[in-house]
Scaffold this motif. Structure first.
Motif, PDB file in Angstrom:
ATOM      1  N   VAL A   1      34.589  42.911  54.081  1.00 38.87           N
ATOM      2  CA  VAL A   1      35.673  41.967  54.382  1.00 38.87           C
ATOM      3  C   VAL A   1      36.277  42.320  55.727  1.00 38.87           C
ATOM      4  N   THR A   2      36.431  41.326  56.596  1.00 42.73           N
ATOM      5  CA  THR A   2      37.161  41.521  57.843  1.00 42.73           C
ATOM      6  C   THR A   2      38.441  40.716  57.778  1.00 42.73           C
ATOM      7  N   THR A   3      39.544  41.333  58.212  1.00 44.60           N
ATOM      8  CA  THR A   3      40.837  40.675  58.123  1.00 44.60           C
ATOM      9  C   THR A   3      41.739  41.195  59.233  1.00 44.60           C
TER      10      THR A   3
ATOM     11  N   SER B   1      40.158  35.928  44.744  1.00 41.51           N
ATOM     12  CA  SER B   1      40.197  36.527  43.416  1.00 41.51           C
ATOM     13  C   SER B   1      38.970  36.121  42.603  1.00 41.51           C
ATOM     14  N   ARG B   2      38.551  34.871  42.771  1.00 38.63           N
ATOM     15  CA  ARG B   2      37.325  34.418  42.090  1.00 38.63           C
ATOM     16  C   ARG B   2      36.108  35.154  42.645  1.00 38.63           C
ATOM     17  N   LEU B   3      36.079  35.323  43.973  1.00 42.59           N
ATOM     18  CA  LEU B   3      34.971  36.047  44.584  1.00 42.59           C
ATOM     19  C   LEU B   3      34.938  37.490  44.091  1.00 42.59           C
ATOM     20  N   ASP B   4      36.084  38.109  43.959  1.00 41.98           N
ATOM     21  CA  ASP B   4      36.164  39.488  43.478  1.00 41.98           C
ATOM     22  C   ASP B   4      35.501  39.626  42.108  1.00 41.98           C
ATOM     23  N   MET B   5      35.798  38.708  41.212  1.00 44.71           N
ATOM     24  CA  MET B   5      35.218  38.768  39.866  1.00 44.71           C
ATOM     25  C   MET B   5      33.714  38.505  39.905  1.00 44.71           C
ATOM     26  N   ARG B   6      33.290  37.566  40.739  1.00 46.50           N
ATOM     27  CA  ARG B   6      31.857  37.264  40.827  1.00 46.50           C
ATOM     28  C   ARG B   6      31.074  38.454  41.359  1.00 46.50           C
ATOM     29  N   ILE B   7      31.603  39.101  42.388  1.00 45.03           N
ATOM     30  CA  ILE B   7      30.892  40.231  42.973  1.00 45.03           C
ATOM     31  C   ILE B   7      30.856  41.412  42.006  1.00 45.03           C
ATOM     32  N   ALA B   8      31.958  41.634  41.315  1.00 46.46           N
ATOM     33  CA  ALA B   8      31.980  42.723  40.338  1.00 46.46           C
ATOM     34  C   ALA B   8      30.943  42.490  39.250  1.00 46.46           C
ATOM     35  N   GLY B   9      30.773  41.240  38.860  1.00 51.39           N
ATOM     36  CA  GLY B   9      29.792  40.925  37.832  1.00 51.39           C
ATOM     37  C   GLY B   9      28.364  40.959  38.336  1.00 51.39           C
ATOM     38  N   ALA B  10      28.165  40.573  39.592  1.00 53.58           N
ATOM     39  CA  ALA B  10      26.815  40.497  40.150  1.00 53.58           C
ATOM     40  C   ALA B  10      26.320  41.839  40.672  1.00 53.58           C
TER      41      ALA B  10
ATOM     42  N   ALA C   1      45.167  43.281  47.642  1.00 54.29           N
ATOM     43  CA  ALA C   1      45.587  42.927  46.283  1.00 54.29           C
ATOM     44  C   ALA C   1      44.557  42.052  45.582  1.00 54.29           C
ATOM     45  N   CYS C   2      43.840  41.236  46.333  1.00 54.13           N
ATOM     46  CA  CYS C   2      42.859  40.319  45.731  1.00 54.13           C
ATOM     47  C   CYS C   2      41.629  41.039  45.200  1.00 54.13           C
ATOM     48  N   PHE C   3      41.272  42.158  45.823  1.00 48.10           N
ATOM     49  CA  PHE C   3      40.006  42.811  45.486  1.00 48.10           C
ATOM     50  C   PHE C   3      40.273  44.131  44.755  1.00 48.10           C
ATOM     51  N   ASP C   4      40.462  44.036  43.457  1.00 47.09           N
ATOM     52  CA  ASP C   4      40.709  45.249  42.660  1.00 47.09           C
ATOM     53  C   ASP C   4      39.532  45.596  41.756  1.00 47.09           C
ATOM     54  N   GLN C   5      38.421  44.831  41.851  1.00 47.02           N
ATOM     55  CA  GLN C   5      37.267  45.089  40.997  1.00 47.02           C
ATOM     56  C   GLN C   5      35.983  45.358  41.789  1.00 47.02           C
TER      57      GLN C   5
END
Length: 325
Positions: free
Chosen positions: A97-99, A82-91, A109-113
């Protein structure tokens, strides 16, 4: 006549610096593979570490691309992502992502931005192909902002990634060719024959029609799936329609559909299904809704206009279906 020089030159970003990638994976082997593959494509490594390192206090630059491998997820990993999601959206950098299918709902659910490209159970070559696809998307969406030199650098980088992917394909015995060339996002509207109901500002009174009996929709789904018992299922691959049918039935039943369930309903590999979900969401057919009771899940549903289009479709074919029954 001098011989042409086809040697590869290091790709640069629009600022004139070497393109950079950050790699996050709990598997040291995966980190090594990604570093080797993308290093050969002209990237420099900005950061490399396990998923937990995303929660470190420091927030060093991520670079132009982030590649994350997370086949298993727990509460700590969700906080990191979730922290990574916000950082990438801002940057404004790109994310691949591989899962695994088991972790897909929580990952989604974690990556909504940050709008990542998500691969499910991907092999090494598929990761490299995904990077090439991301570079192609960057080229299409930001081409006007790049100088001629930067356009050439992006082209060289894309070509180098493609070359490495083909080499890996030869070593690993091939990859799944499930790229369907989906271009829904290029269409001005995917709705036809709805009149004023298809317009974004249409009122509920203009648009609402009764949804079809979910039992009828489930029967249609079962009939479509029965073909796979007699023919190769790939002959009939139609993920957009299969997902529309599944969501229509679920809406009539009052149920909710998770991302992983919708991928299964699509009848195509999960990575392909995720691209369809993304494109159909952009086209206004699907809507994302977070689970209010469980932040590890997000649901996909029909948009109001898509639901109305499906209702009108079933109303149109109702009489022939009743006659057939």
């Amino acid at each position: 006549m001098p011989q042409a020089d086809f040697s590869y030159e290091m790709a640069h970003d629009p600022a004139g610096l070497p393109a950079m990638v950050s790699i996050f994976a709990d598997s040291e082997n995966v980190r090594g593979e990604v570093a080797e593959d993308l290093g050969g494509a002209g990237f420099r490594i900005a950061q490399s570490g396990d998923v937990a390192s995303l929660l470190d206090g420091s927030a060093a630059p991520l670079g132009d691309l982030v590649l994350l491998d997370c086949p298993r997820i727990d509460a700590a990993a969700m906080a990191a992502l979730s922290r990574l999601d916000m950082r990438i959206a801002g940057a404004g950098c790109e994310l691949v992502v591989t899962t695994s299918l088991e972790a897909l709902d929580a990952i989604f659910a974690c990556f909504d931005q940050s709008l990542p490209q998500i691969l499910v159970d991907a092999c090494r070559a598929e990761r490299v192909v995904a990077v090439g696809r991301v570079l192609g998307q960057v080229g299409g969406s930001r081409l006007r902002d790049l100088s001629e030199d930067d356009r050439l650098a992006l082209l060289r980088l894309s070509e180098q990634v493609d070359t490495i992917a083909k080499r890996i394909e030869g070593l690993t015995g091939g990859i799944r060719h499930d790229d369907d060339g989906l271009t829904l996002g290029e269409h001005k509207s995917v709705f036809k024959g709805l009149g004023d109901a298809a317009k974004p500002g249409a009122s509920a009174k203009q648009a609402r029609m009764q949804m079809p009996d979910p039992r009828l929709v489930r029967r249609m789904i079962a009939q479509r799936q029965a073909r796979a018992r007699f023919f190769d299922a790939e002959l009939f691959a139609d993920p957009a329609w299969d997902m529309l049918l599944d969501l229509t039935a679920a809406q009539g039943e009052g149920g909710k559909v998770s991302v992983s369930s919708l991928c299964i309903a699509s009848g195509v590999p999960a990575t392909t299904a995720l691209r369809w979900i993304g494109q159909m969401t952009e086209a206004g057919l699907f809507e994302r809704a977070d689970d209010e009771n469980d932040r590890r899940r997000a649901f996909i549903g029909l948009s109001t206009r898509a639901a109305d289009a499906m209702a009108r479709y079933f109303a149109e074919i109702a009489e022939p279906l009743r006659a057939a029954a």
